[in-house]
Design a protein around this motif. Structure first.
Motif, PDB file in Angstrom:
ATOM      1  N   ASN A  91       0.834  -1.194   0.000  1.00 56.24           N
ATOM      2  CA  ASN A  91       0.000   0.000   0.000  1.00 56.24           C
ATOM      3  C   ASN A  91       0.878   1.258   0.000  1.00 56.24           C
ATOM      4  OD1 ASN A  91      -1.807   2.072   0.589  1.00 56.24           O
ATOM      5  ND2 ASN A  91      -3.012   0.792   1.969  1.00 56.24           N
ATOM      6  N   THR A 121      -0.494   4.340  -0.565  1.00 57.05           N
ATOM      7  CA  THR A 121      -1.491   5.405  -0.510  1.00 57.05           C
ATOM      8  C   THR A 121      -0.869   6.729  -0.058  1.00 57.05           C
ATOM      9  OG1 THR A 121      -3.280   3.851  -0.071  1.00 57.05           O
ATOM     10  CG2 THR A 121      -3.666   6.129   0.560  1.00 57.05           C
ATOM     11  N   LYS A 151      -2.187  -6.241  -7.097  1.00 58.34           N
ATOM     12  CA  LYS A 151      -3.060  -5.835  -5.981  1.00 58.34           C
ATOM     13  C   LYS A 151      -2.463  -4.721  -5.117  1.00 58.34           C
ATOM     14  CE  LYS A 151      -5.320 -10.319  -5.774  1.00 58.34           C
ATOM     15  NZ  LYS A 151      -5.636 -11.486  -4.942  1.00 58.34           N
ATOM     16  N   ILE A 154      -1.695  -0.877  -3.968  1.00 63.35           N
ATOM     17  CA  ILE A 154      -2.589   0.278  -3.915  1.00 63.35           C
ATOM     18  C   ILE A 154      -1.757   1.557  -4.037  1.00 63.35           C
ATOM     19  CG2 ILE A 154      -4.287   1.513  -2.525  1.00 63.35           C
ATOM     20  CD1 ILE A 154      -4.840  -1.216  -1.126  1.00 63.35           C
ATOM     21  N   LEU A 171      -3.480   4.651  -4.527  1.00 63.46           N
ATOM     22  CA  LEU A 171      -4.493   5.703  -4.456  1.00 63.46           C
ATOM     23  C   LEU A 171      -3.885   6.950  -3.815  1.00 63.46           C
ATOM     24  CD1 LEU A 171      -7.569   3.577  -3.335  1.00 63.46           C
ATOM     25  CD2 LEU A 171      -6.935   4.281  -5.645  1.00 63.46           C
ATOM     26  N   LYS A 226      -4.596  -6.167 -11.133  1.00 60.42           N
ATOM     27  CA  LYS A 226      -5.505  -5.712 -10.070  1.00 60.42           C
ATOM     28  C   LYS A 226      -4.905  -4.650  -9.146  1.00 60.42           C
ATOM     29  CE  LYS A 226      -8.271  -9.874 -10.229  1.00 60.42           C
ATOM     30  NZ  LYS A 226      -8.872 -10.972  -9.516  1.00 60.42           N
ATOM     31  N   ARG A 234      -4.340  -0.857  -7.916  1.00 58.04           N
ATOM     32  CA  ARG A 234      -5.288   0.264  -7.890  1.00 58.04           C
ATOM     33  C   ARG A 234      -4.544   1.589  -7.955  1.00 58.04           C
ATOM     34  NH1 ARG A 234      -8.985  -0.298  -2.947  1.00 58.04           N
ATOM     35  NH2 ARG A 234     -10.124   1.311  -4.057  1.00 58.04           N
ATOM     36  N   SER A 261      -5.119   6.075  -8.955  1.00 59.68           N
ATOM     37  CA  SER A 261      -6.058   7.197  -9.023  1.00 59.68           C
ATOM     38  C   SER A 261      -5.804   8.009 -10.285  1.00 59.68           C
ATOM     39  CB  SER A 261      -5.884   8.158  -7.854  1.00 59.68           C
ATOM     40  OG  SER A 261      -5.661   7.533  -6.658  1.00 59.68           O
ATOM     41  N   VAL A 305      -2.644   7.911 -12.951  1.00 57.62           N
ATOM     42  CA  VAL A 305      -2.627   6.608 -13.633  1.00 57.62           C
ATOM     43  C   VAL A 305      -2.217   6.741 -15.097  1.00 57.62           C
ATOM     44  CG1 VAL A 305      -5.057   6.589 -14.315  1.00 57.62           C
ATOM     45  CG2 VAL A 305      -3.866   4.418 -13.886  1.00 57.62           C
TER      46      VAL A 305
END
Length: 193
Positions: free
Chosen positions: A135, A137, A153, A155, A157, A173, A175, A177, A181
């Protein structure tokens, strides 16, 4: 009792300590909280950190060959010029929150599900790294390199300034934003108007 005179330290809170360029080799820290301490250029080779928290600490240019970071949380720490690829890989488990990570190396590591939350991660290498489910983020990844990295998978964001080639990294998969992106398309030779 001084940290230098003990081989093993448990269940302690150490605040505003200065360990700059100290020899802390082969020590064991278990359930220790370090608050605003300075470890700059310290020798932590073969030292074990077990279920410890470091908050507001400076760990710039530490030597960590064989060092074990097991269930460690770094928060608001400065991690400059650290080669994490040389630490003990067997039990490596870290969380990083609001840290400054600069010119460091996380290559060839299994960092599955690792948290890099709201960090500034500049000019850092993630080559051949397993970051599945990790992650990032809110992190700024300016100048950091991802090559042959598993980001499935993961992240991103709110993350910014990343440069990830979808042809040389696994992104299934993952993620991201908008609008950041769109940076993934630069490697495909696509022109966006």
């Amino acid at each position: 009792m001084s940290i230098l005179s003990k081989q093993k330290m448990e269940n302690q809170i150490l605040k505003e300590e200065n360990y700059t360029a100290f020899n802390l080799k082969n020590k064991i820290f278990s359930h220790v909280i370090f608050e605003t301490s300075n470890f700059t250029q310290s020798d932590l080779r073969n030292t074990r950190f077990l279920d410890c928290k470091l908050n507001g600490c400076n760990l710039s240019l530490i030597k960590i060959e064989g060092c074990r970071f097991q269930d460690i949380e770094f928060q608001n720490c400065k991690l400059l010029g650290i080669d994490f690829s040389k630490c003990d890989k067997m039990f490596l488990s870290i969380k990083l929150k609001k840290c400054l990570i600069d010119t460091s190396n996380f290559s060839d590591l299994d960092l599955k599900n690792t948290l890099f939350q709201e960090c500034v991660i500049r000019d850092t290498h993630f080559s051949n790294t397993n970051l599945t489910g990790s992650n990032f983020t809110g992190s700024d990844l300016q100048g950091s390199t991802f090559h042959n990295t598993n980001l499935s998978k993961a992240i991103f964001l709110g993350a910014i300034n990343y440069s990830i080639n979808p042809l040389t990294n696994k992104l299934s998969k993952a993620r991201f934003s908008n609008p950041e992106v769109l940076s993934l398309l630069e490697y495909l030779g696509i022109i966006i108007d």
